[in-house]
Design a protein around this motif. Structure first.
Motif, mmCIF file in Angstrom:
data_model
loop_
_atom_site.group_PDB
_atom_site.id
_atom_site.type_symbol
_atom_site.label_atom_id
_atom_site.label_comp_id
_atom_site.label_asym_id
_atom_site.label_seq_id
_atom_site.Cartn_x
_atom_site.Cartn_y
_atom_site.Cartn_z
ATOM 1 N N PRO A 129 11.326 15.641 -18.940
ATOM 2 C CA PRO A 129 10.808 14.490 -18.200
ATOM 3 C C PRO A 129 10.450 14.925 -16.781
ATOM 4 C CG PRO A 129 13.191 14.390 -18.329
ATOM 5 C CD PRO A 129 12.770 15.592 -19.111
ATOM 6 N N ASP A 130 9.304 14.529 -16.314
ATOM 7 C CA ASP A 130 8.874 14.977 -14.992
ATOM 8 C C ASP A 130 7.701 14.098 -14.567
ATOM 9 O OD1 ASP A 130 8.874 16.461 -12.746
ATOM 10 O OD2 ASP A 130 7.789 18.176 -13.578
ATOM 11 N N ASP A 131 7.866 13.237 -13.560
ATOM 12 C CA ASP A 131 6.732 12.408 -13.146
ATOM 13 C C ASP A 131 6.228 12.815 -11.763
ATOM 14 O OD1 ASP A 131 8.328 11.262 -11.197
ATOM 15 O OD2 ASP A 131 9.046 9.707 -12.572
ATOM 16 N N ALA A 132 5.162 12.173 -11.323
ATOM 17 C CA ALA A 132 4.484 12.581 -10.093
ATOM 18 C C ALA A 132 5.420 12.506 -8.882
ATOM 19 C CB ALA A 132 3.260 11.704 -9.858
ATOM 20 N N ALA A 133 6.200 11.424 -8.787
ATOM 21 C CA ALA A 133 7.078 11.258 -7.632
ATOM 22 C C ALA A 133 8.094 12.392 -7.565
ATOM 23 C CB ALA A 133 7.791 9.913 -7.720
ATOM 24 N N GLN A 134 8.671 12.724 -8.727
ATOM 25 C CA GLN A 134 9.651 13.810 -8.755
ATOM 26 C C GLN A 134 9.013 15.102 -8.277
ATOM 27 O OE1 GLN A 134 11.801 14.535 -12.290
ATOM 28 N NE2 GLN A 134 12.758 12.517 -12.350
ATOM 29 N N ARG A 135 7.765 15.319 -8.788
ATOM 30 C CA ARG A 135 7.093 16.561 -8.404
ATOM 31 C C ARG A 135 6.841 16.610 -6.905
ATOM 32 N NH1 ARG A 135 4.456 16.823 -13.335
ATOM 33 N NH2 ARG A 135 2.875 15.350 -12.686
ATOM 34 N N ALA A 136 6.355 15.496 -6.359
ATOM 35 C CA ALA A 136 6.034 15.468 -4.934
ATOM 36 C C ALA A 136 7.294 15.723 -4.099
ATOM 37 C CB ALA A 136 5.434 14.113 -4.572
ATOM 38 N N GLY A 137 8.358 15.038 -4.435
ATOM 39 C CA GLY A 137 9.601 15.192 -3.693
ATOM 40 C C GLY A 137 10.072 16.630 -3.694
ATOM 41 N N ARG A 138 9.962 17.235 -4.865
ATOM 42 C CA ARG A 138 10.430 18.601 -5.016
ATOM 43 C C ARG A 138 9.629 19.535 -4.121
ATOM 44 N NH1 ARG A 138 10.654 18.552 -10.726
ATOM 45 N NH2 ARG A 138 8.573 19.428 -10.678
ATOM 46 N N TRP A 139 8.279 19.372 -4.164
ATOM 47 C CA TRP A 139 7.416 20.227 -3.366
ATOM 48 C C TRP A 139 7.748 20.105 -1.886
ATOM 49 C CZ3 TRP A 139 4.741 24.290 -4.257
ATOM 50 C CH2 TRP A 139 4.291 24.538 -5.563
ATOM 51 N N LEU A 140 7.908 18.868 -1.464
ATOM 52 C CA LEU A 140 8.158 18.600 -0.056
ATOM 53 C C LEU A 140 9.428 19.302 0.412
ATOM 54 C CD1 LEU A 140 6.064 16.699 1.210
ATOM 55 C CD2 LEU A 140 7.956 15.084 1.583
ATOM 56 N N LEU A 141 10.471 19.096 -0.359
ATOM 57 C CA LEU A 141 11.745 19.699 0.015
ATOM 58 C C LEU A 141 11.658 21.221 -0.001
ATOM 59 C CD1 LEU A 141 14.610 17.603 -1.516
ATOM 60 C CD2 LEU A 141 14.597 18.700 0.721
ATOM 61 N N GLY A 142 11.012 21.727 -1.031
ATOM 62 C CA GLY A 142 10.878 23.177 -1.158
ATOM 63 C C GLY A 142 10.140 23.739 0.043
#
Ligand SMILES: Nc1ncnc2c1ncn2[C@@H]1O[C@H](COP(=O)(O)OP(=O)(O)OP(=O)(O)O)[C@@H](O)[C@H]1O
Ligand SMILES: [Mg+2]
Lengths: 237, 268
Positions: free
Chosen positions: A206-219
């Motif tokens: 499971p992986d949606d756009a919000a999760q992806r965005a948050g991850r990128w930002l933090l990374g």
């Protein structure tokens, strides 16, 4: 992923703000995932370390002169107290971040994800094996200790006695772990582990756009901050 | 004397491995414990030297409750050889490994050397005394683990699956060790899946199923035809000799010679 970022952040940054932020993120994650009970042992586990940090920094911080209290030959300093507070926060934030990671990320998910992102399957296997080895080592250690106690090894009593008691435990632990690795390698080869074809993953993630965005930002933030720290733009105390 | 009263053991994960066992093992008795995988045999015997503590019930060694005693103290009374030798062997040399237990029990110099030599003799590893245990094969490491328990000279010896991985000569060796211990008046408790070894080397057999003792008696009684159903319920099959013996009217523990004689004499 979030957890790993906060861990890295907490470790890299000094001062008060960063570890507190990291702790807030950790707290939010724990609350959202409903991990409260499982989390408690990790909190307790950091205590002995914290106590020793506080004692050492408060009383023995080199060069600090702003004495706030004197106990016998020991002088507590204000600088020491601040440093101790910050160091403790960092340790707690770091340890708890790692704990969140361990608790929230099933090994299978992590491995499948790594492989999906194109990491070689050897590397994936090594990471997976390393993670899975920990509980097995723990179980093994218990059994090894039992069999030596059954032969009269006294694990109670003086410190020296206990230190000596460790010797008969180390050998079977290491040799056992090594022979297990060898057996696993053979078993893997027998099941065409190094065959060149790309494998289909059996479980969708499971992986949606919000999760992806948050991850990128933090990374991104993590990398920027690490680079800044290393290159000297953010001063280390 | 080992006395087990209403023993229940529940592991932290909730597994009820031993579920109400009463058992009395007299001094100098040799008993075999059999039963399917997971029936609670290993869990039961680990209570004899205090490695596990009862969830409910009591274990007494020579009339004394094990509850207040430490494992290191109980080890002088009950020696326990584990199923897996590789979780025990740590020394770089066979003799050092065997000396570990008796040294812990206070044996020194000449007495220690004698105990080690005798134990190595008993398992046939005298020649291997200076070698590294990990250069020995699995069956010899298993015998080494057995020797390091024998060397402790405890009144009671508990063996968890001593014949696993042994060839005919190894099984014969273990059988002789049990006989020697018996002759010396020591108590032997052995867990085994080898029904022939059990029927031939032990005067008493205890059968476990799902954490309870379901049969207890001589091999002749336990392997009698009336019990075959109960034995099958814990995945135990009496050795072939028992089954043929019963059919030929020789009872469930015939000697090989009597069996062959009867088979040869059988018409057509
Ligand atoms: N440390 C443990 N934690 C939880 N459960 C356990 C533990 N050790 C054993 N068990 C469980 O307790 C039950 C009895 O195990 P035990 O090892 O006593 O059986 P056993 O009769 O010796 O079997 P085997 O013939 O396979 O050696 C099994 O269901 C087993 O899975
Ligand atoms: Mg067992």
């Amino acid at each position: 992923m979030i957890a790993l970022s906060t861990a890295a952040l907490a470790f890299v940054l000094r001062g008060w703000l960063a570890p507190i932020l990291a702790l807030i993120v950790v707290g939010a994650t724990v609350a959202r995932a409903g991990l409260g009970r499982a989390f408690l042992p990790f909190v307790l586990a950091t205590l002995p370390l914290l106590i020793s940090i506080v004692l050492i920094d408060v009383f023995l911080y080199p060069g600090a002169t702003d004495t706030i209290m004197v106990i016998g030959p020991l002088r507590a300093t204000g600088t020491g107290l601040t440093i101790a507070g910050q160091a403790s926060l960092r340790i707690v934030a770091f340890a708890l971040s790692v704990a969140v990671f361990a608790l929230t990320t099933p090994t299978d998910d992590l491995l499948a994800d790594l492989e999906r992102r194109g990491m070689g399957r050897r590397a994936t296997f090594i990471i997976g094996a390393a993670i899975q080895t920990i509980p097995r080592l723990a179980a093994r250690a218990g059994e090894v200790a039992d069999s030596q106690r059954a032969r009269g090894l006294n694990t109670e009593g003086s410190v020296w006695r206990r230190v000596r008691g460790v010797v008969p435990l180390v050998g079977p632990m290491i040799s056992g772990a090594l022979s297990e690795v060898e057996e696993r390698t053979l078993a893997l080869e027998a099941r065409a582990f190094s065959a060149p074809a790309r494998r289909a993953l059996l479980r969708p993630m499971p992986d949606d756009a919000a999760q992806r965005a948050g991850r990128w930002l933090l990374g991104l933030a993590t990398i920027v901050l690490i680079v800044a720290t290393i290159s000297g733009h953010l001063a280390l105390p | 004397m080992i006395e087990v009263r209403g023993l229940v053991h529940v592991y932290p994960d909730g597994t009820r491995a031993v579920d109400g066992v009463h058992l009395r093992i007299g001094d100098g008795e040799q008993i075999a414990i059999i039963g399917q995988n997971g029936s609670g045999k290993s869990t039961l015997v680990r209570h004899f030297n205090g490695l596990l503590r009862p969830t409910l019930g009591d274990v007494l060694i020579d009339g004394q409750l094990t509850a207040g005693l430490r494992v290191a103290a109980l080890a002088a009374n009950v020696g326990l050889a584990f199923q897996d030798p590789d979780r025990q062997i740590f020394a770089g040399q066979v003799r050092t490994e065997v000396a570990f237990g008796p040294h812990n029990l206070g044996l020194r110099s000449a007495a220690l050397e004698t105990a080690v030599t005798k134990a190595l003799d008993a398992v046939g590893l005298t020649e291997q005394g200076e070698r590294n245990p990990y250069d020995l094969g699995f069956s010899n490491r298993k015998l080494l683990a057995l020797a390091s328990i024998l060397a402790m000279g405890t009144p009671t010896v508990v063996l968890d699956e001593p014949t696993t991985g042994q060839d005919l000569r190894g099984v014969e060796r273990v059988r002789r060790i049990v006989a020697d211990l018996a002759a010396a008046g020591r108590t032997v408790v052995a867990i085994s899946h080898d029904m022939r070894f059990v029927a031939e080397a032990f005067p008493r057999v205890v059968v476990m199923r799902a954490g309870r003792v379901i049969l207890d008696g001589t091999p002749g009684e336990v392997f009698a035809e009336a019990n075959w159903g109960a034995l099958a319920g814990t995945y135990v099959e009496p050795q072939l000799a028992s089954r043929v013996g019963v059919r030929l009217g020789l009872g469930s523990t015939p000697t090989d010679a009597a069996l062959i004689e009867a088979l040869v004499k059988r018409p057509g």
